[in-house]
Scaffold this motif. Structure first.
Motif, PDB file in Angstrom:
ATOM      1  N   SER A 103       0.862  -1.186   0.000  1.00  7.65           N
ATOM      2  CA  SER A 103       0.000   0.000   0.000  1.00  7.65           C
ATOM      3  C   SER A 103       0.895   1.231   0.000  1.00  7.65           C
ATOM      4  CB  SER A 103      -0.926  -0.013   1.224  1.00  7.65           C
ATOM      5  OG  SER A 103      -1.859  -1.069   1.118  1.00  7.65           O
ATOM      6  N   GLY A 104       1.202   1.700  -1.184  1.00  6.17           N
ATOM      7  CA  GLY A 104       2.101   2.838  -1.369  1.00  6.17           C
ATOM      8  C   GLY A 104       2.272   3.052  -2.861  1.00  6.17           C
ATOM      9  N   SER A 105       2.878   4.156  -3.249  1.00  7.32           N
ATOM     10  CA  SER A 105       3.025   4.441  -4.676  1.00  7.32           C
ATOM     11  C   SER A 105       4.125   3.585  -5.292  1.00  7.32           C
ATOM     12  CB  SER A 105       3.342   5.916  -4.874  1.00  7.32           C
ATOM     13  OG  SER A 105       4.714   6.130  -4.646  1.00  7.32           O
ATOM     14  N   SER A 132       7.415   3.668  -3.619  1.00  8.19           N
ATOM     15  CA  SER A 132       7.616   2.828  -2.431  1.00  8.19           C
ATOM     16  C   SER A 132       8.068   1.434  -2.865  1.00  8.19           C
ATOM     17  CB  SER A 132       6.349   2.762  -1.570  1.00  8.19           C
ATOM     18  OG  SER A 132       5.352   1.945  -2.164  1.00  8.19           O
ATOM     19  N   GLU A 151      11.732   1.661  -3.768  1.00 12.24           N
ATOM     20  CA  GLU A 151      12.563   1.701  -2.566  1.00 12.24           C
ATOM     21  C   GLU A 151      12.588   0.340  -1.873  1.00 12.24           C
ATOM     22  OE1 GLU A 151      11.528   4.553   0.507  1.00 12.24           O
ATOM     23  OE2 GLU A 151      13.645   4.668   1.098  1.00 12.24           O
ATOM     24  N   ARG A 177      15.456   8.388 -10.148  1.00 13.70           N
ATOM     25  CA  ARG A 177      14.866   8.013  -8.859  1.00 13.70           C
ATOM     26  C   ARG A 177      15.574   6.792  -8.276  1.00 13.70           C
ATOM     27  NH1 ARG A 177       8.700   9.160  -7.965  1.00 13.70           N
ATOM     28  NH2 ARG A 177       9.685  11.194  -8.221  1.00 13.70           N
ATOM     29  N   SER A 235      -4.477   4.736  -8.289  1.00 13.23           N
ATOM     30  CA  SER A 235      -3.138   5.032  -7.791  1.00 13.23           C
ATOM     31  C   SER A 235      -3.038   4.659  -6.321  1.00 13.23           C
ATOM     32  CB  SER A 235      -2.833   6.523  -7.971  1.00 13.23           C
ATOM     33  OG  SER A 235      -3.769   7.324  -7.273  1.00 13.23           O
ATOM     34  N   GLY A 236      -1.840   4.280  -5.881  1.00 14.70           N
ATOM     35  CA  GLY A 236      -1.616   4.025  -4.459  1.00 14.70           C
ATOM     36  C   GLY A 236      -1.190   2.626  -4.092  1.00 14.70           C
ATOM     37  N   PRO A 283      15.949  -3.685   6.775  1.00 13.88           N
ATOM     38  CA  PRO A 283      15.568  -2.633   5.817  1.00 13.88           C
ATOM     39  C   PRO A 283      14.508  -1.769   6.478  1.00 13.88           C
ATOM     40  CG  PRO A 283      14.394  -4.637   5.317  1.00 13.88           C
ATOM     41  CD  PRO A 283      15.334  -4.971   6.451  1.00 13.88           C
ATOM     42  N   PRO A 284      14.015  -0.722   5.804  1.00 15.67           N
ATOM     43  CA  PRO A 284      12.927   0.051   6.410  1.00 15.67           C
ATOM     44  C   PRO A 284      11.779  -0.882   6.820  1.00 15.67           C
ATOM     45  CG  PRO A 284      13.740   1.185   4.473  1.00 15.67           C
ATOM     46  CD  PRO A 284      14.434  -0.145   4.505  1.00 15.67           C
ATOM     47  N   TYR A 285      11.214  -0.590   7.962  1.00 17.55           N
ATOM     48  CA  TYR A 285      10.181  -1.451   8.552  1.00 17.55           C
ATOM     49  C   TYR A 285       8.985  -1.635   7.627  1.00 17.55           C
ATOM     50  CZ  TYR A 285       7.146  -3.073  12.377  1.00 17.55           C
ATOM     51  OH  TYR A 285       6.300  -3.794  13.182  1.00 17.55           O
ATOM     52  N   TYR A 286       8.456  -0.537   7.107  1.00 16.72           N
ATOM     53  CA  TYR A 286       7.234  -0.600   6.304  1.00 16.72           C
ATOM     54  C   TYR A 286       7.454  -1.344   4.991  1.00 16.72           C
ATOM     55  CZ  TYR A 286       2.814   0.993   4.246  1.00 16.72           C
ATOM     56  OH  TYR A 286       1.556   1.044   3.693  1.00 16.72           O
ATOM     57  N   ASP A 336       9.798  -3.814   4.530  1.00 15.29           N
ATOM     58  CA  ASP A 336      10.556  -5.039   4.779  1.00 15.29           C
ATOM     59  C   ASP A 336       9.897  -6.225   4.060  1.00 15.29           C
ATOM     60  OD1 ASP A 336      11.824  -7.270   5.808  1.00 15.29           O
ATOM     61  OD2 ASP A 336      11.891  -6.503   7.866  1.00 15.29           O
ATOM     62  N   SER A 347       0.580   8.398   1.668  1.00 12.70           N
ATOM     63  CA  SER A 347      -0.166   7.262   1.131  1.00 12.70           C
ATOM     64  C   SER A 347       0.487   5.982   1.640  1.00 12.70           C
ATOM     65  CB  SER A 347      -0.170   7.291  -0.403  1.00 12.70           C
ATOM     66  OG  SER A 347      -0.921   8.390  -0.871  1.00 12.70           O
ATOM     67  N   GLU A 394       6.812   5.060  11.183  1.00 13.50           N
ATOM     68  CA  GLU A 394       8.197   4.959  10.729  1.00 13.50           C
ATOM     69  C   GLU A 394       8.708   6.297  10.205  1.00 13.50           C
ATOM     70  OE1 GLU A 394       9.063   2.088   7.628  1.00 13.50           O
ATOM     71  OE2 GLU A 394      11.114   1.892   8.391  1.00 13.50           O
ATOM     72  N   TYR A 447      16.738   2.148  13.526  1.00 18.17           N
ATOM     73  CA  TYR A 447      17.346   3.458  13.288  1.00 18.17           C
ATOM     74  C   TYR A 447      18.262   3.951  14.408  1.00 18.17           C
ATOM     75  CZ  TYR A 447      14.146   3.448   9.402  1.00 18.17           C
ATOM     76  OH  TYR A 447      13.503   3.096   8.244  1.00 18.17           O
ATOM     77  N   TYR A 492      10.888   7.228   0.589  1.00 16.77           N
ATOM     78  CA  TYR A 492       9.430   7.364   0.495  1.00 16.77           C
ATOM     79  C   TYR A 492       8.858   8.131   1.683  1.00 16.77           C
ATOM     80  CZ  TYR A 492       4.580   6.045  -0.584  1.00 16.77           C
ATOM     81  OH  TYR A 492       3.243   6.066  -0.900  1.00 16.77           O
TER      82      TYR A 492
END
Lengths: 380, 380
Positions: free
Chosen positions: A60-62, A65, A68, A91, A193-194, A212-215, A217, B60, B68, B99, B215
């Motif tokens: 759930s992100g663009s 995301s 990344e 990017r 979108s999203g 990695p970033p939590y969201y 991962d 989003s 986060e 972090y 992001y």
């Protein structure tokens, strides 16, 4: 929205009424089997669209995301090569810099990649090479198969953004050796979108970094998807999944082969129409880097500003996109994404011709030439 | 969805028909002024709901992406204190570990915080202290004002998750000194799942790390929002913004004062109803840590399993939530979030009573006692 101009931008695309209707459904619990079935239909259809057996998840992100997620799960201080020939290649470079040592191979936007240079850098050793398949900002399609071969030869992980190719053009994730392929919902997939999707190869799983970033991962996505009933690690954007599920049904009904043929035909028609009214395409292509089938980038002709061109067209009922960043004012772009129709393309060129004639950029005698050329392609 | 059970879970909440309808609107360009106006209405209304003048943005992504964003933009190897008295406190701890150097003050879920211990740790020096305001997993509201004072005293940045308080209970971001407050769309804000908001104080801006996740980079949100027409750095989930905009209108129509009073009354009614049928609330409270006004956690009585309790209730037409993780099987939870009604609460208790009687946990003579107690609160 009857008075709104026709939206002809390379995403978000206009949604099918069935997709819009699906999104007015009431909330359900995201831990119920009803949601699980929706999630599975979305990710399994994307697997088919990408021609892959790799695990696939929806974030759930663009699309960014998703890009990344790909980089941040594979790179932690490691060397990453990014291929740049447009905004979205940049990017990858910018994301890469947050996680590792980036070597960025920068080619003029919309020009062919130098495969020799890419091989040279890969030969020095890199954990990851990242490329955008269809560079939306410049209207070119990069040589995925060739870069995939080079990545394999030098044992680098191949990350590819298929945000504006998936669902509209051929993407062969397994055949081309793409370790993580990223899509975005709002382009040729015909969804709102999203949402982003990522497909992950076994080689990628074997090379994941810790923390990695939590969201984003991906191991968390895998763990949640492998429960008795597949779920997402965090509360998903349920409404968007409703829309994406319906969009996936529509793609299955059409069939990817038909769908790709339709996109190829549309892009061909746009190119022919542009040529017929003396407009020049922006990209420089070669054997490997070719024109995009999902978005056509056209040079803004001398004698009219971008503002006048697009502003007048919008006032006349058709909204198209200009160039981004360094291409701002220099090009405009016409998408052939998702459910576009011949009629919409005709309207776009009709208004474009009218506008160019109004600003004395096109001779009045040429009125209709673009639309005629467009129709010819559709007739054949 | 007439045959679906009534959804009484602490988010995603049932959406108002106006919100659902708004989400079937066609896509627009996210760079147009029409989207800019929607974005501004969402974020400015959230500012009012949070009683803050701080910059506020909408991401989003789920509430977790907002949590986060808060941590990752402030912490890079720094010391962070996390306060844990439930699942979402643990989430701050787990994000923090990615972090920085985390000191986690762990209290039994649903029990009061020890402010002395918190001060002790703050006195040792920390860049950030993070706490969940309303701990959804345990049904308690933590002492925001007191912790805010301590954070100020020791010059730590105060990050607070207001995911299940914002829009339903009083949140005083500026008065309490919350440097970053995070909300989630799908709880008391009455919007679809998939959006998070962050409010950012000047002190937080002055303390941002370099290169947080791409992001979630709040400086990018700020830069995009400060353009002539506010926009988001990446393609937003337009459909969800349509829904959130309508939800914000509904909140403004009701007024936050009325809205909070309605939530307080609902929670009071639920507690009274539970007591009337001999059910025990889960939380242990004190002067500072109090019962939540947006979700009531009730101990699963002896003599019935969680599966039987919630499964039978669902079959009878009401879906409630159980406990998460360590509380799995030990508690169940009844939300009073967003547009819940007395009628819905009555139906919930009617079915709950019926179920408890069916499993011989409640004496048949008590049938109706819960509903009656509930009505009494509403009458007063």
């Amino acid at each position: 929205m009857a008075n709104e101009p026709l939206l002809m931008i390379p995403g978000p695309v206009l949604l099918h009424p069935r997709v819009l209707q699906a999104m007015s459904k009431q909330m359900i619990s995201h831990r119920d089997k009803a949601f699980s079935a929706i999630y599975d239909e979305c990710r399994f259809t994307v697997k088919d669209i990408l021609n892959t057996k790799n695990d696939t998840y929806v974030i759930s992100g663009s699309g960014s995301s998703g890009m990344e997620a790909a980089i941040s799960n594979l790179v932690k201080g490691d060397r990453i090569i990014t291929i740049v020939s447009g905004k979205f290649g940049e990017r990858f470079r910018d994301i890469g810099k947050r996680y590792g040592q980036v070597t960025s191979l920068e080619f003029e936007w919309g020009t062919p990649l130098d495969l020799g240079k890419i091989e040279e850098e890969l030969a020095k050793g890199a954990k990851v090479i990242a490329m955008v398949h269809n560079e939306t900002s410049a209207g070119v399609k990069n040589p995925a198969e060739e870069v995939g071969k080079l990545a394999k030869k030098y044992d680098a992980l191949f990350v590819m953004d298929t945000v504006t190719s998936a669902g509209g053009d051929l993407v062969e994730v397994d055949k081309w050796g793409v370790d993580i392929a990223v899509t975005g919902s709002q382009k040729c997939l015909g969804a709102p979108s999203g949402l982003a999707t990522v497909s992950v190869s076994q080689k990628a799983w074997d090379s994941m970094v810790s923390n990695p970033p939590y969201y984003l991962d991906l191991k968390k996505y895998k763990k949640s998807a492998e429960k008795e009933r597949a779920e997402t690690p965090y509360t998903p954007a349920i409404t968007l999944f409703y829309g994406m599920q319906e969009a996936m049904k529509i793609i299955k009904e059409e069939g990817m082969e038909n769908r790709i043929a339709r996109h190829v035909q549309g892009a061909k028609a746009v190119r022919a129409a542009a040529a017929a009214i003396d407009l020049e395409l922006f990209p420089v292509t070669d054997k490997y880097t070719v024109l995009s089938n999902t978005v056509t980038a056209i040079k803004t002709p001398a004698g009219i500003t971008d503002k006048d061109l697009r502003g007048t067209m919008k006032a006349k009922g058709v909204q198209i996109s200009g160039g981004q960043d360094r291409l701002d004012g220099k090009i405009f772009r016409i998408p052939t994404m998702n459910a576009f129709t011949q009629e919409q393309l005709e309207k776009t060129f009709d208004v474009l011709e009218e506008t160019l004639i109004q600003f004395n950029v096109l001779d009045a005698s040429k009125k209709g030439a673009g639309v005629e050329a467009l129709r010819k392609v559709y007739k054949n």
